[in-house]
Motif scaffolding. Structure first.
Motif, mmCIF file in Angstrom:
data_model
loop_
_atom_site.group_PDB
_atom_site.id
_atom_site.type_symbol
_atom_site.label_atom_id
_atom_site.label_comp_id
_atom_site.label_asym_id
_atom_site.label_seq_id
_atom_site.Cartn_x
_atom_site.Cartn_y
_atom_site.Cartn_z
ATOM 1 N N ASN A 21 0.822 -1.207 0.000
ATOM 2 C CA ASN A 21 0.000 0.000 0.000
ATOM 3 C C ASN A 21 0.856 1.257 0.000
ATOM 4 O OD1 ASN A 21 -2.282 -1.578 0.068
ATOM 5 N ND2 ASN A 21 -2.680 -1.267 2.239
ATOM 6 N N LYS A 22 1.937 1.219 0.767
ATOM 7 C CA LYS A 22 2.833 2.372 0.841
ATOM 8 C C LYS A 22 3.475 2.650 -0.515
ATOM 9 C CE LYS A 22 6.602 4.081 3.747
ATOM 10 N NZ LYS A 22 7.548 3.738 4.812
ATOM 11 N N ALA A 23 3.880 1.597 -1.208
ATOM 12 C CA ALA A 23 4.501 1.758 -2.523
ATOM 13 C C ALA A 23 3.502 2.321 -3.531
ATOM 14 C CB ALA A 23 5.046 0.418 -3.010
ATOM 15 N N VAL A 24 2.278 1.817 -3.498
ATOM 16 C CA VAL A 24 1.245 2.284 -4.435
ATOM 17 C C VAL A 24 0.909 3.740 -4.169
ATOM 18 C CG1 VAL A 24 -1.168 1.999 -5.105
ATOM 19 C CG2 VAL A 24 0.281 0.005 -4.851
ATOM 20 N N LYS A 25 0.754 4.119 -2.898
ATOM 21 C CA LYS A 25 0.426 5.497 -2.556
ATOM 22 C C LYS A 25 1.554 6.443 -2.957
ATOM 23 C CE LYS A 25 -2.867 4.797 1.164
ATOM 24 N NZ LYS A 25 -3.233 5.111 2.544
ATOM 25 N N SER A 26 2.783 6.000 -2.779
ATOM 26 C CA SER A 26 3.926 6.819 -3.166
ATOM 27 C C SER A 26 3.943 7.045 -4.681
ATOM 28 C CB SER A 26 5.216 6.142 -2.717
ATOM 29 O OG SER A 26 6.326 6.859 -3.167
ATOM 30 N N LYS A 27 3.671 5.994 -5.433
ATOM 31 C CA LYS A 27 3.632 6.090 -6.898
ATOM 32 C C LYS A 27 2.547 7.065 -7.339
ATOM 33 C CE LYS A 27 3.186 3.148 -10.983
ATOM 34 N NZ LYS A 27 2.941 1.793 -11.473
ATOM 35 N N LYS A 29 1.232 9.551 -5.580
ATOM 36 C CA LYS A 29 1.624 10.909 -5.219
ATOM 37 C C LYS A 29 2.575 11.492 -6.256
ATOM 38 C CE LYS A 29 1.169 10.381 -0.236
ATOM 39 N NZ LYS A 29 1.915 10.243 1.028
ATOM 40 N N THR A 30 3.500 10.678 -6.752
ATOM 41 C CA THR A 30 4.431 11.120 -7.776
ATOM 42 C C THR A 30 3.685 11.483 -9.055
ATOM 43 O OG1 THR A 30 6.120 9.656 -6.855
ATOM 44 C CG2 THR A 30 6.491 10.485 -9.083
ATOM 45 N N LEU A 31 2.728 10.648 -9.455
ATOM 46 C CA LEU A 31 1.955 10.921 -10.663
ATOM 47 C C LEU A 31 1.119 12.189 -10.514
ATOM 48 C CD1 LEU A 31 0.818 7.281 -11.501
ATOM 49 C CD2 LEU A 31 2.476 8.654 -12.755
ATOM 50 N N ILE A 32 0.571 12.408 -9.328
ATOM 51 C CA ILE A 32 -0.208 13.620 -9.079
ATOM 52 C C ILE A 32 0.682 14.855 -9.179
ATOM 53 C CG2 ILE A 32 -1.451 14.898 -7.267
ATOM 54 C CD1 ILE A 32 -2.700 12.214 -6.433
ATOM 55 N N LYS A 33 1.898 14.752 -8.640
ATOM 56 C CA LYS A 33 2.833 15.880 -8.725
ATOM 57 C C LYS A 33 3.194 16.185 -10.174
ATOM 58 C CE LYS A 33 4.888 15.163 -4.215
ATOM 59 N NZ LYS A 33 6.051 14.618 -3.494
ATOM 60 N N LYS A 34 3.310 15.146 -11.013
ATOM 61 C CA LYS A 34 3.594 15.374 -12.431
ATOM 62 C C LYS A 34 2.467 16.162 -13.095
ATOM 63 C CE LYS A 34 6.614 11.570 -13.776
ATOM 64 N NZ LYS A 34 6.742 10.372 -14.614
ATOM 65 N N VAL A 35 1.230 15.795 -12.797
ATOM 66 C CA VAL A 35 0.078 16.505 -13.370
ATOM 67 C C VAL A 35 0.077 17.949 -12.881
ATOM 68 C CG1 VAL A 35 -2.437 16.618 -13.483
ATOM 69 C CG2 VAL A 35 -1.306 14.401 -13.558
ATOM 70 N N GLU A 36 0.277 18.145 -11.594
ATOM 71 C CA GLU A 36 0.246 19.497 -11.032
ATOM 72 C C GLU A 36 1.368 20.372 -11.578
ATOM 73 O OE1 GLU A 36 0.238 18.661 -6.850
ATOM 74 O OE2 GLU A 36 -1.944 18.468 -6.780
ATOM 75 N N SER A 37 2.545 19.800 -11.795
ATOM 76 C CA SER A 37 3.638 20.592 -12.363
ATOM 77 C C SER A 37 3.364 20.953 -13.822
ATOM 78 C CB SER A 37 4.971 19.849 -12.238
ATOM 79 O OG SER A 37 4.963 18.680 -13.028
#
Length: 87
Positions: A21-27, A29-37
């Motif tokens: 779960n931690k790995a999936v949530k981290s992934k 979060k990274t994808l969300i940051k890409k969209v936001e940037s």
């Protein structure tokens, strides 16, 4: 510490699931940051492609039980709204 065999097994299984779960949530979060940037840079094409991959991963996490269904829906909705605001 647990003495019963089934309790010991539950502890091991819970650790494994927590790591997954931690790995999936981290992934995600990274994808969300890409969209936001991409939204911050006003790059519509990059934002749309990033949104597509992020929404697929968020839906996958929701189907696996990492996120609640409504939490996943809210995350996707907010990202989509941000991308659609780009001129």
């Amino acid at each position: 510490m647990a003495n019963i065999k089934s309790a010991k097994k539950r502890i091991l299984v819970n650790e494994t699931k927590a790591l997954r779960n931690k790995a999936v949530k981290s992934k995600i979060k990274t994808l969300i940051k890409k969209v936001e940037s991409a939204v911050a840079a006003s790059d519509k094409e990059l934002a749309l492609s990033s949104l597509k991959t992020a929404s697929v991963e968020i839906n996958k996490a929701a189907s696996k039980g990492v996120y609640h269904k409504k939490t996943a829906s809210r995350k996707i909705s907010r990202l989509t709204l941000a991308v659609n605001k780009i001129a």
